[in-house]
Design a protein around this motif. Sequence first.
Motif, PDB file in Angstrom:
ATOM      1  N   GLN A   1       0.900  -1.280  -0.041  1.00 16.25           N
ATOM      2  CA  GLN A   1       0.180  -0.072  -0.118  1.00 16.25           C
ATOM      3  C   GLN A   1       0.798   1.253  -0.097  1.00 16.25           C
ATOM      4  O   GLN A   1       0.438   2.316  -0.674  1.00 16.25           O
ATOM      5  N   MET A   2       2.012   1.296   0.958  1.00 16.43           N
ATOM      6  CA  MET A   2       2.748   2.131   0.823  1.00 16.43           C
ATOM      7  C   MET A   2       3.632   2.493  -0.664  1.00 16.43           C
ATOM      8  O   MET A   2       3.526   3.847  -0.892  1.00 16.43           O
ATOM      9  N   ALA A   3       3.875   1.758  -1.476  1.00 20.72           N
ATOM     10  CA  ALA A   3       4.379   1.570  -2.674  1.00 20.72           C
ATOM     11  C   ALA A   3       3.474   2.337  -3.532  1.00 20.72           C
ATOM     12  O   ALA A   3       3.754   3.214  -4.350  1.00 20.72           O
ATOM     13  N   ALA A   4       2.046   1.624  -3.589  1.00 17.27           N
ATOM     14  CA  ALA A   4       1.003   2.139  -4.508  1.00 17.27           C
ATOM     15  C   ALA A   4       0.976   3.286  -4.232  1.00 17.27           C
ATOM     16  O   ALA A   4       0.541   4.220  -5.465  1.00 17.27           O
ATOM     17  N   CYS A   5       0.772   3.913  -3.190  1.00  9.79           N
ATOM     18  CA  CYS A   5       0.430   5.380  -2.993  1.00  9.79           C
ATOM     19  C   CYS A   5       1.559   6.282  -3.336  1.00  9.79           C
ATOM     20  O   CYS A   5       1.369   7.359  -4.009  1.00  9.79           O
ATOM     21  N   LEU A   6       3.001   5.863  -3.468  1.00 11.05           N
ATOM     22  CA  LEU A   6       4.070   6.529  -4.052  1.00 11.05           C
ATOM     23  C   LEU A   6       3.600   6.483  -5.286  1.00 11.05           C
ATOM     24  O   LEU A   6       3.913   7.648  -5.992  1.00 11.05           O
ATOM     25  N   GLN A   7       3.313   5.600  -6.230  1.00  7.15           N
ATOM     26  CA  GLN A   7       3.152   5.633  -7.453  1.00  7.15           C
ATOM     27  C   GLN A   7       1.887   6.469  -7.781  1.00  7.15           C
ATOM     28  O   GLN A   7       2.048   7.130  -8.628  1.00  7.15           O
ATOM     29  N   GLY A   8       0.827   6.310  -7.064  1.00 11.43           N
ATOM     30  CA  GLY A   8      -0.232   7.135  -7.335  1.00 11.43           C
ATOM     31  C   GLY A   8       0.059   8.737  -7.199  1.00 11.43           C
ATOM     32  O   GLY A   8      -0.398   9.411  -8.052  1.00 11.43           O
ATOM     33  N   SER A   9       1.083   8.842  -6.244  1.00 15.32           N
ATOM     34  CA  SER A   9       1.197  10.519  -6.010  1.00 15.32           C
ATOM     35  C   SER A   9       1.819  10.904  -7.287  1.00 15.32           C
ATOM     36  O   SER A   9       1.656  12.116  -7.920  1.00 15.32           O
ATOM     37  N   LEU A  10       2.811  10.036  -7.850  1.00 15.89           N
ATOM     38  CA  LEU A  10       3.755  10.449  -8.880  1.00 15.89           C
ATOM     39  C   LEU A  10       2.611  10.670  -9.926  1.00 15.89           C
ATOM     40  O   LEU A  10       2.952  11.601 -11.092  1.00 15.89           O
ATOM     41  N   LEU A  11       1.933   9.648 -10.449  1.00 12.34           N
ATOM     42  CA  LEU A  11       1.066   9.875 -11.505  1.00 12.34           C
ATOM     43  C   LEU A  11       0.145  10.555 -11.560  1.00 12.34           C
ATOM     44  O   LEU A  11      -0.321  11.581 -12.439  1.00 12.34           O
ATOM     45  N   VAL A  12      -0.527  11.238 -10.291  1.00 14.36           N
ATOM     46  CA  VAL A  12      -1.445  12.095  -9.972  1.00 14.36           C
ATOM     47  C   VAL A  12      -0.714  13.514 -10.350  1.00 14.36           C
ATOM     48  O   VAL A  12      -1.383  14.472 -11.237  1.00 14.36           O
ATOM     49  N   ARG A  13       0.449  13.907 -10.128  1.00 17.12           N
ATOM     50  CA  ARG A  13       0.984  15.084 -10.224  1.00 17.12           C
ATOM     51  C   ARG A  13       1.729  15.206 -11.764  1.00 17.12           C
ATOM     52  O   ARG A  13       1.627  16.171 -12.282  1.00 17.12           O
ATOM     53  N   PHE A  14       2.086  14.102 -12.298  1.00 16.79           N
ATOM     54  CA  PHE A  14       2.839  14.281 -13.330  1.00 16.79           C
ATOM     55  C   PHE A  14       2.198  13.645 -14.689  1.00 16.79           C
ATOM     56  O   PHE A  14       2.587  13.935 -15.930  1.00 16.79           O
ATOM     57  N   ALA A  15       1.289  12.518 -14.617  1.00 13.72           N
ATOM     58  CA  ALA A  15       1.332  11.647 -15.851  1.00 13.72           C
ATOM     59  C   ALA A  15      -0.288  12.380 -16.440  1.00 13.72           C
ATOM     60  O   ALA A  15      -0.825  13.235 -15.615  1.00 13.72           O
ATOM     61  N   PRO A  16      -0.586  12.112 -17.658  1.00  9.77           N
ATOM     62  CA  PRO A  16      -1.555  12.386 -18.220  1.00  9.77           C
ATOM     63  C   PRO A  16      -2.811  12.063 -17.563  1.00  9.77           C
ATOM     64  O   PRO A  16      -3.099  10.881 -16.674  1.00  9.77           O
ATOM     65  N   ALA A  17      -3.995  12.700 -17.433  1.00  5.53           N
ATOM     66  CA  ALA A  17      -5.151  12.476 -16.480  1.00  5.53           C
ATOM     67  C   ALA A  17      -5.706  11.085 -16.660  1.00  5.53           C
ATOM     68  O   ALA A  17      -6.086  10.503 -15.601  1.00  5.53           O
ATOM     69  N   GLU A  18      -5.689  10.652 -17.926  1.00  6.77           N
ATOM     70  CA  GLU A  18      -6.103   9.448 -18.209  1.00  6.77           C
ATOM     71  C   GLU A  18      -5.512   8.235 -17.465  1.00  6.77           C
ATOM     72  O   GLU A  18      -5.971   7.271 -17.248  1.00  6.77           O
ATOM     73  N   VAL A  19      -4.026   8.517 -17.547  1.00  8.86           N
ATOM     74  CA  VAL A  19      -3.196   7.397 -16.817  1.00  8.86           C
ATOM     75  C   VAL A  19      -3.630   7.391 -15.272  1.00  8.86           C
ATOM     76  O   VAL A  19      -3.616   6.502 -14.720  1.00  8.86           O
ATOM     77  N   ALA A  20      -3.349   8.552 -14.675  1.00 10.64           N
ATOM     78  CA  ALA A  20      -3.670   8.805 -13.252  1.00 10.64           C
ATOM     79  C   ALA A  20      -4.965   8.324 -12.768  1.00 10.64           C
ATOM     80  O   ALA A  20      -5.234   7.967 -11.782  1.00 10.64           O
ATOM     81  N   ASP A  21      -6.045   8.600 -13.606  1.00  8.97           N
ATOM     82  CA  ASP A  21      -7.411   8.422 -13.360  1.00  8.97           C
ATOM     83  C   ASP A  21      -7.774   6.843 -13.493  1.00  8.97           C
ATOM     84  O   ASP A  21      -8.061   6.247 -12.449  1.00  8.97           O
ATOM     85  N   ALA A  22      -6.877   6.252 -14.465  1.00 11.63           N
ATOM     86  CA  ALA A  22      -7.091   4.606 -14.384  1.00 11.63           C
ATOM     87  C   ALA A  22      -6.255   3.880 -13.231  1.00 11.63           C
ATOM     88  O   ALA A  22      -6.705   2.934 -12.814  1.00 11.63           O
TER      89      ALA A  22
END
Length: 556
Positions: A502-523
């Motif tokens: 869960q800690m690792a997935a939250c780190l990944q999610g934080s990076l994608l929400v901040r920097f990836a295209p919206a459709e990637v972060a949303d998925a």
Amino acid sequence: MPETYDRPPSGPRPDRRATNQAPPLVGHDVVGCDAALTEALARHGSPDLVGELAGLGREAGSAEAREHGVLANRHHPELVPYDRWGNRVDEVAFHPSWHWLMERAVSHGLQAAPWEQQEAGDPHAHLRRAGGFYAWSQTEPGHGCPISMTYAAVPALRADPAIAKEWAPLLAARSYDPGVRVPTRKSGALAGMGMTEKQGGSDVRANQTEAVPVDGDGWYALRGHKWFTSAPMNDVFLVLAQAAGGVTCFVVPRVLPDGTRNRIDVVRLKDKLGNRSNASSELELDGTLAQRLGDEGRGVRTIIEMVAATRLDCVLGSAALMRHALAEASWHVSHRAAFGGLLVDKPLMQNVVADLAVESEAATALAMRLAAAVDRPEDAHEVALRRIALPLAKFWVCKRTPAMVAEALECLGGNGYVEESGLPLMFRESPLNSIWEGSGNVNALDVLRALGREPEVLQAWITEVGAARGADARLDRAVDDTLSLLGDSGGLEVGARRLAGQMAACLQGSLLVRFAPAEVADAFCGSRFGASYGGTFGMLTSGGLRAVVDRATPVV
């Protein structure tokens, strides 16, 4: 007279011509075609890094590189215990394709070069190297092992400035110079390591190899058996052994300063699951001469920086396997037709490939973020984040890789199950990094150890994921749920894997929400943090899936 028949039409029979087959994925820029990679390099470093890696990227995507990767695994390394005259030599013979891959990896500075570049003031030395290692690993995974060990050896060697001065420049040199010769006569060198033994595995404090001093200048004689030592043809090895003061780290040269061969007996080469190009061996040490590195009894502490560097490469290597598998899958479905149209136009296949792309991008984003932290050793936040995030990423990314590669293989159907596609080798290789340098349990427990002994690491994690606070409610809830797990002191160890994941997935999610295209972060947030997520790829419920697929598909 025999009965006559009409002559068949001229030309080959239709069933002898292959149709509806995807062309081989060659002739592309492995770096430039990877939006997740190029954006991470520009974000954490500089857009110039992408251009600096362009030559490597084009070579990695060439037909020549692909062929050498195939040949290096088809023609296995061979143990040569004796020469033609009966002299004991304990050498390993490699196919020329192995040397081709190694020469280019070294010339691109993927081994120890970043350590000297960093000392010279390069602010992005490790990030550049991480991008190159990630891209070049997609040519063939096995030769990355000696490259990675050489990279990891330098920070450990710094425990003794005199030893580091002797070896670090050779390990950092961009000259591949194979062969058993005295180091002073070589233009470059490679390092290996011999930690585990058959009775202990990850429990290196149970090692039985003995070390006895032979002079007053830090030289010892070692006697024992090493269960796993990859690349036994390397020039120098870091080895753990029991000295009078406890487990101690030693530097074992292949050739001694006077030019004689050190006593390193290669007992056998391992018959492994994954790649066959790299020679993993068992060694016997019997009077083998070694220099002490660090104080007696401080062996584990001495190699701790080596462990961190190796874990980073495990994450990079697994992310590279993901990306390579994704590239093959997305390329295939973009060229293969079935049921009246291209596979990429089928909604369910879009869902599967988009999910694979999201997994790959999350792994790449986290790996590059950690590499950037290595470039900032004076920043307290970066140091603390690296301490906690490396075992988190090592656990999570490496655990996710086998399932992801298996799903990518399935996208190719029966073609993916055939060796010529390259996917079977990737699948066999996919569990490796989860085992190497600490299994899943070892890394999950290391997360607990860090949280219990170093309070600054939890604050670093909170700060990092908190940078995306308020941007996605699903990520916010996941962070809050993860923090609540830390309050269950009685069940921390039994739940260590859940916490680490869960800690690792939250780190990944934080990076994608901040920097990836919206459709990637949303998925990502809608699936990985959703209550209905079943862990199987292709269960996304968000829109914009075709855009996610197109973003991940290589262009030739």
